[in-house]
Enzyme design. Sequence first.
Site, PDB file in Angstrom:
ATOM      1  N   LYS A 173     -13.056 -16.853  -3.693  1.00  0.00           N
ATOM      2  CA  LYS A 173     -11.860 -17.650  -3.394  1.00  0.00           C
ATOM      3  C   LYS A 173     -12.026 -19.076  -3.914  1.00  0.00           C
ATOM      4  O   LYS A 173     -11.079 -19.673  -4.418  1.00  0.00           O
ATOM      5  CB  LYS A 173     -11.590 -17.682  -1.881  1.00  0.00           C
ATOM      6  CG  LYS A 173     -11.244 -16.310  -1.304  1.00  0.00           C
ATOM      7  CD  LYS A 173      -9.755 -16.169  -1.046  1.00  0.00           C
ATOM      8  CE  LYS A 173      -9.281 -14.730  -0.952  1.00  0.00           C
ATOM      9  NZ  LYS A 173      -9.876 -13.954   0.124  1.00  0.00           N
ATOM     10  N   LYS A 191      -6.669   1.458  -8.186  1.00  0.00           N
ATOM     11  CA  LYS A 191      -6.352   1.083  -6.803  1.00  0.00           C
ATOM     12  C   LYS A 191      -4.931   0.545  -6.664  1.00  0.00           C
ATOM     13  O   LYS A 191      -4.516  -0.321  -7.432  1.00  0.00           O
ATOM     14  CB  LYS A 191      -7.349   0.024  -6.326  1.00  0.00           C
ATOM     15  CG  LYS A 191      -7.172  -0.377  -4.873  1.00  0.00           C
ATOM     16  CD  LYS A 191      -8.213  -1.379  -4.426  1.00  0.00           C
ATOM     17  CE  LYS A 191      -8.014  -1.802  -2.989  1.00  0.00           C
ATOM     18  NZ  LYS A 191      -7.035  -2.859  -2.790  1.00  0.00           N
ATOM     19  N   LYS A 226      -1.735  -4.982  -3.219  1.00  0.00           N
ATOM     20  CA  LYS A 226      -0.619  -5.938  -3.290  1.00  0.00           C
ATOM     21  C   LYS A 226      -0.870  -7.034  -4.323  1.00  0.00           C
ATOM     22  O   LYS A 226       0.063  -7.707  -4.737  1.00  0.00           O
ATOM     23  CB  LYS A 226      -0.313  -6.535  -1.913  1.00  0.00           C
ATOM     24  CG  LYS A 226      -1.416  -7.355  -1.308  1.00  0.00           C
ATOM     25  CD  LYS A 226      -0.971  -8.011  -0.009  1.00  0.00           C
ATOM     26  CE  LYS A 226      -2.143  -8.623   0.720  1.00  0.00           C
ATOM     27  NZ  LYS A 226      -3.016  -7.637   1.362  1.00  0.00           N
TER      28      LYS A 226
HETATM   29  P1  ADP Z   1      -4.576  -4.973  -0.612  1.00  0.00           P
HETATM   30  O1  ADP Z   1      -5.646  -4.303  -1.428  1.00  0.00           O
HETATM   31  O2  ADP Z   1      -3.211  -4.549  -0.958  1.00  0.00           O
HETATM   32  O3  ADP Z   1      -4.758  -6.473  -0.565  1.00  0.00           O
HETATM   33  P2  ADP Z   1      -5.816  -5.039   1.944  1.00  0.00           P
HETATM   34  O4  ADP Z   1      -7.083  -5.474   1.252  1.00  0.00           O
HETATM   35  O5  ADP Z   1      -5.106  -6.015   2.800  1.00  0.00           O
HETATM   36  O6  ADP Z   1      -4.817  -4.448   0.850  1.00  0.00           O
HETATM   37  O7  ADP Z   1      -6.156  -3.706   2.746  1.00  0.00           O
HETATM   38  C1  ADP Z   1      -5.806  -3.425   4.075  1.00  0.00           C
HETATM   39  C2  ADP Z   1      -6.378  -2.052   4.402  1.00  0.00           C
HETATM   40  O8  ADP Z   1      -5.820  -1.029   3.560  1.00  0.00           O
HETATM   41  C3  ADP Z   1      -7.897  -1.951   4.211  1.00  0.00           C
HETATM   42  O9  ADP Z   1      -8.438  -1.171   5.246  1.00  0.00           O
HETATM   43  C4  ADP Z   1      -8.066  -1.245   2.882  1.00  0.00           C
HETATM   44  O10 ADP Z   1      -9.274  -0.523   2.806  1.00  0.00           O
HETATM   45  C5  ADP Z   1      -6.843  -0.328   2.852  1.00  0.00           C
HETATM   46  N1  ADP Z   1      -6.391  -0.128   1.469  1.00  0.00           N
HETATM   47  C6  ADP Z   1      -5.778  -1.041   0.684  1.00  0.00           C
HETATM   48  N2  ADP Z   1      -5.483  -0.523  -0.537  1.00  0.00           N
HETATM   49  C7  ADP Z   1      -5.927   0.761  -0.523  1.00  0.00           C
HETATM   50  C8  ADP Z   1      -5.904   1.837  -1.486  1.00  0.00           C
HETATM   51  N3  ADP Z   1      -5.361   1.695  -2.684  1.00  0.00           N
HETATM   52  N4  ADP Z   1      -6.440   3.023  -1.126  1.00  0.00           N
HETATM   53  C9  ADP Z   1      -6.987   3.185   0.101  1.00  0.00           C
HETATM   54  N5  ADP Z   1      -7.040   2.229   1.048  1.00  0.00           N
HETATM   55  C10 ADP Z   1      -6.516   1.018   0.759  1.00  0.00           C
END
Ligand code: ADP
Length: 328
Positions: free
Chosen positions: A111, A194, A197
């Site tokens: 970050k 993956k 967001k």
């Molecule tokens: P992002 O990757 O969109 O920023 P976050 O890091 O906030 O999402 O993830 C929130 C939760 O969702 C975590 O437990 C993460 O492991 C799960 N998660 C996010 N993206 C995926 C994905 N593509 N496949 C499986 N689990 C995911």
Amino acid sequence: MKTVVSGVRPTGNLHLGNYFGALRNFVKMQDEYKCYFFIADLHSLTTHPTPADLKRNVHNILANYLACGINPAHAIVYAQSDLPETTELYLYLNMLASLGELSRCTSFKDKARENPSNINAGLLTYPTLMAADILIHKADYVPVGKDQLQHLEMTRTFAGRFNTMYKVSFFKEPQAFNFGEAPVKVPGLDGKSKMGKSEGEMNAIYLSDTDEAIRKKVMRAVTDSGPAAVGQQKSEVIENLFSLVRLISGDEVYEHYNNLYNNMQIRYGDMKKQLAEDAIKFVAPFRSRITELLANPALLDKVLADGAEHAHESASKTISEVRNIIGL
Ligand code: ADP
Ligand code: TRP
């Protein structure tokens, strides 16, 4: 009964990756464990959101959670900022955390590199606040993705250090929770491995997406020029698209297109049309529930208020024991 704690920062909406990777399992967990699912609004302050965005995002995440089946009668759902015991514990843990270990933390370094003009103390102490979130309820398990494992390790370090410093065995060392199965990784529509967001507009299908948005994104999903020989191995982007088909359209549809692929008869456009329609059918009930909930802010505030009250029961007990141990 074992205790589970997990938090999510209120930034944006939730997508199918969040649903299949995490939320679906939270819903299963809420009946088996004492679950605390909170919205980490304080953590999100490191990036200085506007008050209006912050408020909206907290409601958004809550509506997404409830729409997915998290039931406030089973799990305790609250906003981090409604539990002042957490911030108090954060202060005590900060006295035990060293500048060296905090500044060596991978997420801090990432970050700080990404945003050199905003390296604030809140960012540096992000892991101590997260440790406070977990230790305030003396959690046994923390269901988090791989990117959070270092924070969890630091939580164990702070817990152990507190116990050693005050010669007590007060905090337990929380473990990562992996649902007893290989974690699902939901790929993105842009062929990336993956769905996330931060991966760009066209990568993710959100639980709040309109039919049109889903159709547009799925039809633009990245493909290749098709198999050049019978039984040819799939390229990575096609492998990823097929994984989405299996998750969203089901095994039967997957097998149908897999056979067409193997016989070199596949038309990706047809498969995408089917995937788009199935994704629309899948998302529609979530979206309408989210819309309904967001139209009722008083209900959402009531859920948060009740959640905070319940969370307070466990948190106030921990904090008064901690004060006593410290000698305050
Ligand atoms: P992002 O990757 O969109 O920023 P976050 O890091 O906030 O999402 O993830 C929130 C939760 O969702 C975590 O437990 C993460 O492991 C799960 N998660 C996010 N993206 C995926 C994905 N593509 N496949 C499986 N689990 C995911
Ligand atoms: N750091 C987590 C994330 O970025 C969110 C979080 C804050 C959390 N406190 C937590 C997760 C406590 C689990 C337990 O995704």
